[in-house]
Design a protein around this motif. Structure first.
Motif, short mmCIF file in Angstrom:
data_model
loop_
_atom_site.label_atom_id
_atom_site.label_comp_id
_atom_site.label_asym_id
_atom_site.label_seq_id
_atom_site.Cartn_x
_atom_site.Cartn_y
_atom_site.Cartn_z
N ALA A 1 49.34 37.55 50.03
CA ALA A 1 48.17 37.06 50.76
C ALA A 1 47.17 36.41 49.81
N ARG A 2 47.36 36.56 48.53
CA ARG A 2 46.42 35.97 47.55
C ARG A 2 47.18 34.99 46.68
N HIS A 3 46.59 33.83 46.47
CA HIS A 3 47.22 32.80 45.66
C HIS A 3 46.21 32.25 44.67
N LYS B 1 31.60 41.66 37.44
CA LYS B 1 32.09 40.79 38.51
C LYS B 1 33.52 40.38 38.21
N CYS B 2 34.17 39.82 39.20
CA CYS B 2 35.53 39.31 39.03
C CYS B 2 35.55 38.26 37.92
N THR B 3 36.49 38.39 37.02
CA THR B 3 36.60 37.45 35.91
C THR B 3 37.67 36.41 36.17
N LEU B 4 38.22 36.42 37.35
CA LEU B 4 39.42 35.66 37.69
C LEU B 4 40.54 36.02 36.70
N CYS B 5 40.43 37.24 36.19
CA CYS B 5 41.40 37.74 35.20
C CYS B 5 41.60 36.73 34.08
N VAL B 6 40.48 36.31 33.51
CA VAL B 6 40.52 35.31 32.45
C VAL B 6 41.32 35.83 31.26
N TRP C 1 33.54 48.10 41.37
CA TRP C 1 34.82 47.49 41.70
C TRP C 1 34.58 46.00 41.87
N LEU C 2 35.59 45.20 41.56
CA LEU C 2 35.37 43.75 41.58
C LEU C 2 35.98 43.10 42.80
N ASN C 3 36.63 43.89 43.60
CA ASN C 3 37.37 43.36 44.74
C ASN C 3 37.38 44.45 45.79
N LYS D 1 37.56 40.58 49.55
CA LYS D 1 36.40 39.82 49.07
C LYS D 1 36.17 40.10 47.58
N SER D 2 36.22 39.03 46.80
CA SER D 2 35.88 39.12 45.39
C SER D 2 35.06 37.87 45.08
N CYS D 3 34.61 37.71 43.84
CA CYS D 3 33.76 36.54 43.52
C CYS D 3 34.47 35.25 43.88
N TRP E 1 43.35 46.93 36.00
CA TRP E 1 43.41 45.94 34.93
C TRP E 1 42.05 45.82 34.25
N ASN E 2 41.01 45.76 35.04
CA ASN E 2 39.70 45.47 34.46
C ASN E 2 39.05 46.66 33.79
N THR E 3 39.49 47.86 34.10
CA THR E 3 38.91 49.00 33.41
C THR E 3 39.50 49.12 32.01
N ASN F 1 44.72 47.46 41.75
CA ASN F 1 45.22 46.84 40.54
C ASN F 1 44.12 46.07 39.81
N CYS F 2 43.17 45.51 40.56
CA CYS F 2 42.02 44.85 39.94
C CYS F 2 41.25 45.87 39.10
N LYS F 3 40.98 47.02 39.69
CA LYS F 3 40.26 48.07 38.99
C LYS F 3 41.04 48.51 37.75
N GLN G 1 48.82 35.47 35.84
CA GLN G 1 48.13 35.26 37.11
C GLN G 1 47.15 36.41 37.25
N PRO G 2 46.13 36.26 38.08
CA PRO G 2 45.24 37.40 38.30
C PRO G 2 46.01 38.63 38.77
N ALA G 3 45.52 39.80 38.36
CA ALA G 3 46.20 41.04 38.70
C ALA G 3 46.33 41.21 40.21
N CYS G 4 45.31 40.83 40.94
CA CYS G 4 45.33 41.01 42.40
C CYS G 4 46.38 40.12 43.05
N VAL G 5 46.57 38.91 42.49
CA VAL G 5 47.56 37.98 43.04
C VAL G 5 48.95 38.49 42.75
S1 SF4 Z 1 41.06 37.82 39.84
FE1 SF4 Z 1 41.19 39.68 38.57
S2 SF4 Z 1 39.11 40.38 38.43
FE2 SF4 Z 1 39.15 38.94 40.14
S3 SF4 Z 1 39.54 40.18 41.99
FE3 SF4 Z 1 41.53 39.53 41.21
S4 SF4 Z 1 42.22 41.19 39.88
FE4 SF4 Z 1 40.00 41.46 40.18
#
Ligand code: SF4
Ligand code: SF4
Ligand code: SF4
Lengths: 250, 309
Positions: A171-173, A141-146, A58-60, A80-82, A35-37, A31-33, A160-164
């Motif tokens: 598992a992600r908050h 890099k991961c943008t924290l889904c800004v 990939w960012l994650n 693992k992401s930024c 959203w960010n693509t 989902n990170c990929k 919220q970030p796509a990964c969360v």
């Molecule tokens: S916060 Fe956004 S850019 Fe960063 S790892 Fe999660 S989905 Fe990817």
């Protein structure tokens, strides 16, 4: 400006990753990929995506680890992401000013219109959180889904970030580590959230929650079967009678 | 670390160019115009070719000028700025030397100082990368500075003898510079061979307290940028062989040719020996720089099965 902000940011936004819960399904990776693509900047490109030697940014990423030996070993899925470090070496190393850390919320970003693709930031990051976009010639890099967390065009619950958002196991908050009452601060306090490679002096914002201790006194499978049949026998009644009859032949 | 040819050429050639320029700016040679054209020309050519080569690995070479903006925090930016600043006193020195046939000692002093700072900045691009213990140590600037002096010294010897300025002290000076570089490189190799990284798979994942951390399933099935760029490894036995080759090319052969130049007073032979020494020291330094990358291990490998970086 690639110098870090002189004063600490008002907010420190980041992620908590719970290693006890992650099941390694890779949903956050995909989902990170996804959203960010299609996100605010250029696509997150792949090279030769359908060929033999596929490559791509990939960012994650989720690594599967085995920790410990023998019957005490455990499988741990490790996303693992930024980490949006406070002392981000990737920012100070950048010669162009493309890499920067935001004063307001501490998010570390790359301005792709300034990036020359020298790769020095990726060398400086201890965690391998940056990957070159080989088609675009710029660092990703991961943008924290800004482009999600402040996005008023999407429903509030999804800011919220796509990964969360996508993690089926929670598992992600996401939250503000500067707010002592935030969900992430509370989790870090209660579960002993920790930094990756603290010796590198990067002071990451993201925290990892350790796997909970194994329940060592749990009876083994064989043991529990015996316990169950004894219990049935002791119960009496129809099942007890049946058990008695059947046991006689044995 | 992936040994990118553009960076290997850049550090080798520009290092030799600044080393030669440094020696020229000390003013030991007469301000003869032809000698000036040949010697300043050779150093400028090595510097410019080296700098241009460094832009070849960029994703966006056309934006390279942006790398001059962040000198407050970035060593790469400082290196770029210093490289450009150095051209100013160098041009001044060249102007007086080539046009007036005089040696300008103020321009010479400024050029010499700029050369040292520029090479130091080049070294610190690598020396400041904390994630690579083979680079992040005090030997890195010493190695780069001593190699610049040694390779520049051999170039100096070559260009002076080629132009007919055969001073007896020159080969011995080159030998001293070569020996210093050799000693420093040998200490550096000892240091990296005996050192240990402060990080391991346990600290990288924070799970070391539970026991040994092993990778059972990598996050991707093909090599990605991280592994190609930072996961490059070279087998130990190849590394040792290449170190041997680089020592012969970098030090042994150039020292022997310099001794020959010092002892034999046949001009043609001296020039030929100086040329061989120069070619050898450049080839050797290219090998040394290749190894400087190929032997260096990055902490990201800890997430891909390495126990220590
Ligand atoms: S916060 Fe956004 S850019 Fe960063 S790892 Fe999660 S989905 Fe990817
Ligand atoms: S995790 Fe790496 S890329 Fe992200 S801020 Fe820290 S050093 Fe920079
Ligand atoms: S690759 Fe781009 S963001 Fe990274 S250091 Fe170079 S210019 Fe800066």
């Amino acid at each position: 400006m690639t110098s870090l902000p002189l004063t600490p940011s008002a907010k420190r936004l980041g992620l908590v990753i719970d290693l006890d819960i992650c099941v390694g399904c890779q949903a956050c990776v995909v989902n990170c990929k996804e959203w960010n693509t299609g996100g605010y900047a250029a696509p997150l490109s792949d090279v030769n995506p359908y060929g033999a030697e596929t490559d791509g940014a990939w960012l994650n990423r989720v690594h599967a680890l085995e920790v410990g030996e023998g019957k005490n070993s455990r499988t741990i899925h490790f996303p693992k992401s930024c980490l949006h470090c406070d002392d981000a070496p990737c920012v100070t190393a950048c010669p162009t000013g493309a890499s920067y850390k935001r004063q307001d919320d501490g998010i570390v970003l790359v301005d792709e219109s300034k990036c020359i693709g020298c790769g020095l930031c990726a060398w400086s990051c201890p965690y391998g959180a940056r990957e070159m976009d080989l088609a675009g010639g710029v660092m990703k890099k991961c943008t924290l889904c800004v482009d999600r967390i402040y996005n008023e065009n999407i429903p509030e619950a999804q800011r919220q970030p796509a990964c969360v958002n996508t993690c089926p196991a929670s598992a992600r908050h996401f939250g503000d580590f500067n707010d002592p009452d935030s969900n992430v601060s509370e989790m870090v306090r209660e579960r002993g959230g920790y930094d990756l490679m603290p010796e590198m002096g990067t002071r990451p914002t993201n925290k990892y929650l350790p796997p909970r201790a194994k329940q060592q006194d749990k009876p083994s499978c064989v043991g529990s079967e015996t316990a169950a049949s004894t219990q049935v026998a002791a119960q009496g009644g129809f099942l007890g009678w049946l058990d008695d009859i059947l046991s006689m032949g044995a | 670390m992936h040994p990118a040819y553009s960076i290997i050429f850049f550090t080798t050639l520009s290092g030799a160019g600044y080393g030669l320029l440094f020696l020229l700016s000390l003013g030991f040679l007469p301000a003869d115009r032809l000698l000036g054209v040949a010697s300043l020309g050779l150093s400028a050519a090595m510097i410019v070719v080296g700098l241009l080569s460094s832009t070849f690995h960029l994703g966006h070479p056309e934006r390279a000028w942006r790398a001059l903006t962040q000198w407050r925090s970035s060593w790469l930016s400082r290196e770029g700025c210093m490289a450009i600043i150095t051209f100013a006193p160098m041009a001044w020195l060249a102007y007086d030397w080539l046009i007036h046939g005089t040696f300008n000692s103020i321009a010479g002093t400024l050029t010499a100082i700029c050369c040292v700072i520029t090479v130091y900045c080049t070294a610190m691009i690598y020396g400041s990368v904390k994630t690579v213990r083979h680079w992040n140590n005090g030997y890195t600037p010493l190695v780069y500075l001593s190699f610049a002096l040694a390779t520049g010294g051999v170039a100096y010897l070559f260009v002076a003898f080629l132009m007919g300025y055969s001073y007896g002290w020159m080969p011995w000076h080159a030998i001293v510079a070569l020996v210093i570089a050799w000693v420093i490189k040998a200490i550096y190799w000892r240091h990296v061979d005996n050192g240990r990284s402060i990080s391991d798979a346990g600290t990288a994942t924070g799970l070391g307290y539970m026991g040994k951390v092993k990778l059972i399933d990598p996050p991707h099935s093909e090599e990605n940028y991280l592994l190609k760029e930072m996961g490059y490894t070279i087998a130990r036995k190849h590394a040792h062989k290449l170190r041997g080759i680089s020592v012969v090319l970098c030090f042994v052969l150039p020292i022997l040719t310099a001794i020959l130049i010092g002892l034999v007073q046949i001009e043609l032979l001296q020039v030929l020996a100086a040329l061989v020494g120069f070619a050898s020291v450049i080839a050797g330094t290219l090998t040394v720089r290749w190894l400087y990358f190929a032997e260096a291990k990055h902490t990201v490998t800890l997430y891909y099965g390495a126990e220590r970086a």
